[in-house]
Design an enzyme around this catalytic site. Structure first.
Site, PDB file in Angstrom:
ATOM      1  N   ASP A 120      31.540  17.411 -17.599  1.00  0.00           N
ATOM      2  CA  ASP A 120      32.781  16.866 -18.150  1.00  0.00           C
ATOM      3  C   ASP A 120      32.714  15.350 -18.038  1.00  0.00           C
ATOM      4  OD1 ASP A 120      33.998  19.341 -18.759  1.00  0.00           O
ATOM      5  OD2 ASP A 120      34.671  19.571 -16.695  1.00  0.00           O
ATOM      6  N   ASP A 138      35.572  21.510 -24.852  1.00  0.00           N
ATOM      7  CA  ASP A 138      36.951  21.834 -24.473  1.00  0.00           C
ATOM      8  C   ASP A 138      37.932  21.411 -25.565  1.00  0.00           C
ATOM      9  OD1 ASP A 138      35.929  22.731 -22.030  1.00  0.00           O
ATOM     10  OD2 ASP A 138      36.245  20.798 -21.057  1.00  0.00           O
TER      11      ASP A 138
END
Length: 156
Positions: A120, A138
């Site tokens: 991330d 995401d």
């Protein structure tokens, strides 16, 4: 345009963007570091997540979550395929949504299989309140879910 072609293009573009950005972060940033982009609002970070969205099950004391999320993702990919098969050609919101979810799911699945965790790097915040870091996959999954909700209400 054929629904499989449209969903395929969306998913491939999503997957490529996701993997290229994650590779850049892994190669250019040291793990657990941060670079300010917009002070007080947005940083690029290099963090990893062994769990799901928002750090769910991201714990060092459990080791089964990788296999669990790989299996869940594979089941979800099958469900996406069935939904795409049953989607009407004219329902572009559903087809686009499924393409985004497919590309995002495969992007995070690749990370789980190759690295046992998901990279991330997008960190939005206000003051000391940080939204959990996330990635392109995401974003695509959320966009896809939103498009499918729009499709559901539009066709109701």
């Amino acid at each position: 345009m054929n629904k499989y072609f449209l969903a395929g293009i969306i998913s491939v573009v999503t997957l490529v963007l996701d993997q290229v950005t994650k590779i850049a972060v892994r190669e250019k940033m040291v793990l657990w570091t941060s670079e300010t982009v917009i002070p007080g609002f947005f940083n690029l970070v290099h963090v990893v997540n062994k769990g799901a969205a928002f750090g769910f099950l991201n714990r060092a004391d459990i080791t089964w979550q990788r296999n669990f999320f790989v299996v869940v993702t594979i089941i979800a990919l099958g469900a996406i395929g069935m939904l795409l098969k049953s989607a009407e050609e004219k329902d572009k919101f559903q087809i686009l949504g499924l393409g985004f979810v497919l590309g995002g799911a495969i992007g995070n699945l690749i990370d789980r299989i190759l690295y046992h965790q998901v990279t991330d790097f997008l960190d939005f915040y206000y003051g000391s309140h940080h939204y959990p870091a996330f990635n392109v996959a995401d974003i695509a999954i959320c966009l896809g879910a939103f498009a499918m909700i729009v499709s559901f209400y539009k066709n109701k």
